[in-house]
Design an enzyme around this catalytic site. Structure first.
Site, PDB file in Angstrom:
ATOM      1  N   ARG A  20      43.542  49.666  52.481  1.00 20.43           N
ATOM      2  CA  ARG A  20      44.637  50.618  52.685  1.00 20.43           C
ATOM      3  C   ARG A  20      44.026  51.917  53.198  1.00 20.43           C
ATOM      4  O   ARG A  20      43.067  52.430  52.606  1.00 20.43           O
ATOM      5  CB  ARG A  20      45.363  50.873  51.364  1.00 20.43           C
ATOM      6  CG  ARG A  20      46.592  51.781  51.465  1.00 20.43           C
ATOM      7  CD  ARG A  20      47.102  52.164  50.080  1.00 20.43           C
ATOM      8  NE  ARG A  20      47.356  51.021  49.243  1.00 20.43           N
ATOM      9  CZ  ARG A  20      48.505  50.355  49.194  1.00 20.43           C
ATOM     10  NH1 ARG A  20      49.510  50.742  49.964  1.00 20.43           N
ATOM     11  NH2 ARG A  20      48.653  49.316  48.402  1.00 20.43           N
ATOM     12  N   GLU A  43      43.603  41.646  52.268  1.00 24.93           N
ATOM     13  CA  GLU A  43      44.968  42.076  52.563  1.00 24.93           C
ATOM     14  C   GLU A  43      44.932  43.481  53.158  1.00 24.93           C
ATOM     15  O   GLU A  43      44.120  44.323  52.762  1.00 24.93           O
ATOM     16  CB  GLU A  43      45.848  42.081  51.312  1.00 24.93           C
ATOM     17  CG  GLU A  43      45.537  43.202  50.343  1.00 24.93           C
ATOM     18  CD  GLU A  43      46.658  43.483  49.349  1.00 24.93           C
ATOM     19  OE1 GLU A  43      47.487  44.367  49.630  1.00 24.93           O
ATOM     20  OE2 GLU A  43      46.662  42.843  48.294  1.00 24.93           O
ATOM     21  N   THR A  72      51.856  45.253  50.134  1.00 26.72           N
ATOM     22  CA  THR A  72      53.041  46.115  50.090  1.00 26.72           C
ATOM     23  C   THR A  72      54.165  45.513  50.922  1.00 26.72           C
ATOM     24  O   THR A  72      54.867  46.204  51.662  1.00 26.72           O
ATOM     25  CB  THR A  72      52.722  47.553  50.554  1.00 26.72           C
ATOM     26  OG1 THR A  72      51.413  47.932  50.112  1.00 26.72           O
ATOM     27  CG2 THR A  72      53.713  48.541  49.937  1.00 26.72           C
ATOM     28  N   LYS A 131      50.003  39.070  40.637  1.00 29.40           N
ATOM     29  CA  LYS A 131      49.104  40.208  40.742  1.00 29.40           C
ATOM     30  C   LYS A 131      49.398  41.137  39.580  1.00 29.40           C
ATOM     31  O   LYS A 131      50.433  41.807  39.562  1.00 29.40           O
ATOM     32  CB  LYS A 131      49.313  40.936  42.074  1.00 29.40           C
ATOM     33  CG  LYS A 131      48.400  42.155  42.245  1.00 29.40           C
ATOM     34  CD  LYS A 131      48.660  42.875  43.556  1.00 29.40           C
ATOM     35  CE  LYS A 131      49.848  43.805  43.465  1.00 29.40           C
ATOM     36  NZ  LYS A 131      49.961  44.682  44.663  1.00 29.40           N
ATOM     37  N   GLY A 160      42.475  49.741  39.959  1.00 28.38           N
ATOM     38  CA  GLY A 160      41.423  50.339  39.141  1.00 28.38           C
ATOM     39  C   GLY A 160      40.343  49.369  38.719  1.00 28.38           C
ATOM     40  O   GLY A 160      39.689  49.582  37.699  1.00 28.38           O
ATOM     41  N   GLY A 180      40.310  47.654  45.512  1.00 22.90           N
ATOM     42  CA  GLY A 180      40.813  48.439  46.631  1.00 22.90           C
ATOM     43  C   GLY A 180      39.914  49.640  46.858  1.00 22.90           C
ATOM     44  O   GLY A 180      38.885  49.543  47.516  1.00 22.90           O
TER      45      GLY A 180
END
Length: 216
Positions: A20, A43, A72, A131, A160, A180
């Protein structure tokens, strides 16, 4: 890739990268970099500018054993856009119409949930796996408790989860973790790709060591 193949592969690799950022081109470069370092599933969040273009670019250049999906993903329209861009799986942040829409097309769906009701609802709607998000809220002990009534539900811990936290989530029963920020850092916004590669190699090595420890 069928949902069953996705689940088997994810359970083996134990990792899915979450990319992201603020730049679609940089996000594509970041995704391809982690694939080159051993991540098989990546992703790209649709909140990233030109995420669909990034997905198309990644799909065209990804190693044969690697797969790119979108995160998302909230609506049926999103699902069709992702498929048109070449996305191979979808990820949602919550219970959304995209779950049923993706499942109806035979896409693997990693559906976001936190509570027992949400986890049950995700699987009922056709999710391939749940998830657990944000996983850091309850930690590994919460995941362990959640798995007691849902022992056959595959959970992926996201939110996290860094190198320090990942082993405990695997031990608690997560089939995979989704790093992430702890993995990507600022690389998807034009940051240091070499540092990203170092972090990616560390995650892959950690997953491999955990997998070796689980073999009879």
């Amino acid at each position: 890739m069928t949902p069953e193949q996705f689940l088997d592969g994810l359970s083996e690799s134990r990792l899915v990268a979450i990319v992201r950022g603020t730049d679609g081109s940089a996000a594509a470069e970041a995704a391809l970099a982690v694939m080159e370092e051993g991540f098989c599933y990546v992703e790209v969040a649709l909140t990233t500018p030109d995420a669909l273009g990034a997905i198309t670019r990644i799909r065209a250049s990804a190693p044969e054993s690697c797969f790119v999906g979108a995160g998302t993903v909230l609506t049926e329209h999103d699902v069709h856009d992702v498929v048109a861009a070449g996305g191979q799986f979808i990820v949602t942040p919550a219970l959304a119409g995209s779950i049923e829409a993706g499942a109806s097309l035979g896409l693997p769906v990693l559906a976001g949930a936190l509570t027992p009701s949400e986890a049950h609802g995700a699987m009922t709607r056709g999710a391939t796996a749940v998830k657990l998000f944000p996983a850091s809220l309850g930690g590994p002990s919460y995941l362990k408790a959640l798995r007691d009534p849902f022992p056959r539900t595959p959970f992926v811990a996201v939110g996290g989860v860094g190198l320090k936290e990942a082993p405990a989530f695997w031990e608690a029963g997560a089939i995979a973790v989704g790093p992430g920020g702890p993995l990507v850092g600022d690389a998807a916004s034009g940051g240091d790709l070499n540092a990203l590669r170092d972090r990616a190699r560390a995650f892959v090595a950690l997953a491999a060591r955990h997998g070796e420890g689980k073999r009879p």
